[in-house]
Write a protein that holds these residues in place. Structure first.
Motif, short mmCIF file in Angstrom:
data_model
loop_
_atom_site.label_atom_id
_atom_site.label_comp_id
_atom_site.label_asym_id
_atom_site.label_seq_id
_atom_site.Cartn_x
_atom_site.Cartn_y
_atom_site.Cartn_z
N LEU A 76 38.54 27.15 16.49
CA LEU A 76 38.62 25.74 16.84
C LEU A 76 38.59 24.93 15.56
O LEU A 76 37.64 25.03 14.77
CB LEU A 76 37.46 25.33 17.75
N TYR A 77 39.63 24.11 15.34
CA TYR A 77 39.70 23.22 14.18
C TYR A 77 39.41 21.80 14.67
O TYR A 77 40.13 21.28 15.54
CB TYR A 77 41.10 23.26 13.54
N ILE A 78 38.38 21.19 14.13
CA ILE A 78 38.05 19.81 14.47
C ILE A 78 38.57 18.93 13.34
O ILE A 78 38.19 19.10 12.18
CB ILE A 78 36.53 19.64 14.65
N CYS A 79 39.45 18.01 13.69
CA CYS A 79 40.20 17.26 12.67
C CYS A 79 40.06 15.76 12.87
O CYS A 79 39.73 15.27 13.94
CB CYS A 79 41.67 17.63 12.72
N THR A 80 40.36 15.05 11.79
CA THR A 80 40.39 13.59 11.82
C THR A 80 41.75 13.12 11.33
O THR A 80 42.21 13.53 10.26
CB THR A 80 39.28 12.99 10.94
N VAL A 100 47.43 27.36 20.27
CA VAL A 100 47.55 27.53 21.72
C VAL A 100 47.04 26.32 22.50
O VAL A 100 47.26 26.21 23.71
CB VAL A 100 46.79 28.79 22.20
N ASN A 101 46.34 25.40 21.84
CA ASN A 101 45.83 24.24 22.55
C ASN A 101 45.59 23.10 21.58
O ASN A 101 45.08 23.30 20.48
CB ASN A 101 44.51 24.59 23.27
N VAL A 102 46.00 21.90 21.98
CA VAL A 102 45.74 20.69 21.18
C VAL A 102 45.12 19.65 22.10
O VAL A 102 45.68 19.33 23.15
CB VAL A 102 47.03 20.13 20.56
N ARG A 103 43.96 19.12 21.71
CA ARG A 103 43.28 18.11 22.50
C ARG A 103 43.22 16.82 21.71
O ARG A 103 42.68 16.78 20.60
CB ARG A 103 41.87 18.58 22.87
N GLU A 104 43.78 15.74 22.29
CA GLU A 104 43.76 14.43 21.65
C GLU A 104 42.60 13.62 22.20
O GLU A 104 42.43 13.51 23.41
CB GLU A 104 45.06 13.68 21.95
N LEU A 105 41.80 13.03 21.31
CA LEU A 105 40.72 12.13 21.71
C LEU A 105 41.16 10.70 21.47
O LEU A 105 41.91 10.41 20.53
CB LEU A 105 39.44 12.44 20.94
N GLY A 108 37.47 7.24 17.67
CA GLY A 108 36.43 7.83 16.83
C GLY A 108 36.99 8.83 15.84
O GLY A 108 38.18 9.16 15.82
N THR A 109 36.09 9.34 15.00
CA THR A 109 36.49 10.41 14.09
C THR A 109 36.51 11.72 14.86
O THR A 109 36.13 11.79 16.03
CB THR A 109 35.49 10.50 12.92
N HIS A 110 36.97 12.75 14.21
CA HIS A 110 37.08 14.06 14.87
C HIS A 110 37.94 13.92 16.14
O HIS A 110 37.59 14.44 17.20
CB HIS A 110 35.70 14.63 15.22
N ASN A 111 39.05 13.21 16.04
CA ASN A 111 39.82 12.84 17.23
C ASN A 111 40.95 13.80 17.57
O ASN A 111 41.78 13.51 18.43
CB ASN A 111 40.39 11.42 17.07
N LEU A 112 40.97 14.96 16.92
CA LEU A 112 41.99 15.96 17.24
C LEU A 112 41.35 17.34 17.18
O LEU A 112 40.79 17.73 16.15
CB LEU A 112 43.14 15.86 16.23
N HIS A 113 41.40 18.07 18.29
CA HIS A 113 40.83 19.42 18.35
C HIS A 113 41.96 20.42 18.56
O HIS A 113 42.80 20.24 19.46
CB HIS A 113 39.82 19.53 19.50
N ILE A 114 41.97 21.45 17.75
CA ILE A 114 43.07 22.41 17.76
C ILE A 114 42.52 23.82 17.94
O ILE A 114 41.60 24.23 17.22
CB ILE A 114 43.87 22.34 16.45
N MET A 115 43.06 24.55 18.90
CA MET A 115 42.68 25.95 19.10
C MET A 115 43.84 26.81 18.62
O MET A 115 45.00 26.58 18.98
CB MET A 115 42.42 26.23 20.57
N ALA A 116 43.51 27.81 17.81
CA ALA A 116 44.54 28.70 17.28
C ALA A 116 44.06 30.15 17.36
O ALA A 116 42.86 30.43 17.24
CB ALA A 116 44.88 28.34 15.84
N GLU A 137 43.16 16.04 8.17
CA GLU A 137 41.87 16.40 7.57
C GLU A 137 41.10 17.30 8.52
O GLU A 137 40.71 16.89 9.62
CB GLU A 137 41.05 15.14 7.29
N VAL A 138 40.88 18.55 8.11
CA VAL A 138 40.09 19.48 8.91
C VAL A 138 38.63 19.30 8.54
O VAL A 138 38.21 19.64 7.44
CB VAL A 138 40.54 20.95 8.69
N VAL A 139 37.86 18.74 9.47
CA VAL A 139 36.45 18.44 9.22
C VAL A 139 35.60 19.69 9.38
O VAL A 139 34.64 19.92 8.64
CB VAL A 139 35.96 17.35 10.19
N GLU A 140 35.96 20.51 10.37
CA GLU A 140 35.15 21.69 10.66
C GLU A 140 36.02 22.72 11.36
O GLU A 140 36.95 22.38 12.08
CB GLU A 140 33.98 21.29 11.56
#
Length: 257
Positions: A76-80, A100-105, A108-116, A137-140
């Motif tokens: 899981l990549y937590i991005c801004t 395989v999955n992209v979640r848009e928030l 706020g920050t950390h507004n893009l979550h990516i599963m690979a 920017e990959v935060v975590e």
């Protein structure tokens, strides 16, 4: 992700369908749902089609354990990213091999979550490079151990609900109610035409049937229209108590004179 506001109004039948599909879409059939909500399988199939056409049910996805399948890992990549670029970048990310999955928030920050999914360090470095090239920017990043989905509980059955409870209810100005109710087995109005039901005082005089959904079709009610078990009735009630207007469709203690 863009959102279009739908004018489609969910009723209790729709909610029960969504709950069943979320619980186990693969092993849930229209007859199984129909038995739970007291309508015909054809009505359930038609409702599912409407939910799909309205974009409410957007798809059916397999939940895969990649580690068990081929010893692959899921990260899981937590991005801004700038809020104005979220939707555009989400589309670009979907083209990266392994995602395989992209979640848009929304904010706020950390507004893009990516599963690979990948197997080697080299693969995940490639994914990181691709994200960097998009100025993301990959935060975590974290290794995903497990992911569990549950159906939305409020769309499930309410065992405490009274037998006369309608599947949908809308109160209008002036004391008028629009009620949707499913016709249960042995209800007083079953096998009677609307004209007969009115003559025998089976149906409340303040209730007007305006639509009948039967086997996936919507019928225009007429005096000679015969009400059948599992019909979904939409009626207008002008009385003070809507439960009285729908007794004929649910209770079996009223005699047919």
């Amino acid at each position: 992700m863009s959102h279009t506001i739908s004018n489609y109004r969910l009723d209790d039948i729709d909610r029960r369908i969504i709950h069943a599909l979320m619980a186990d879409a693969r092993n849930t059939s229209a007859p199984m749902i129909a038995e739970q909500v007291n309508v015909s399988p054809a009505t359930i199939r038609n409702r599912i089609k409407q939910l799909e056409e309205q974009g409410i049910v957007r798809g059916y996805y397999a939940s895969i354990d990649f580690e068990r399948a081929e010893d692959k890992l899921t990260y899981l990549y937590i991005c801004t990213v700038p809020a104005t670029d979220v939707e555009h970048l989400a589309q670009e990310i979907r083209n990266i091999r392994g995602v395989v999955n992209v979640r848009e928030l929304v904010s706020g920050t950390h507004n893009l979550h990516i599963m690979a999914v990948g197997e080697t360090t080299t693969e995940f470095k490639r994914i990181m490079r691709s994200l960097t090239e998009l100025n993301i920017e990959v935060v975590e990043k974290s290794l995903v151990q497990n992911e569990v989905f549950e159906p939305y509980a409020q769309y499930g059955a309410d065992d405490a609900a009274p037998a006369w409870e309608p599947t949908d209810f809308l109160r209008l100005a002036g004391g008028t109610d629009v009620v949707e109710v499913s016709v249960s087995e042995n209800a007083p109005i079953v096998d009677l035409s609307l004209a007969e039901a009115a003559e025998r005082d089976v149906i409340d005089e303040d209730a007007l049937v305006v639509a009948i959904e039967r086997d996936g079709r919507v019928l225009t009610p007429r005096g000679e229209t015969v009400i059948q078990q599992n019909d979904v009735i939409t009626l207008i009630s002008r009385g003070d108590e809507p439960s009285e207007a729908i007794e004929a469709f649910h209770t079996a203690n009223q005699s047919r004179v």
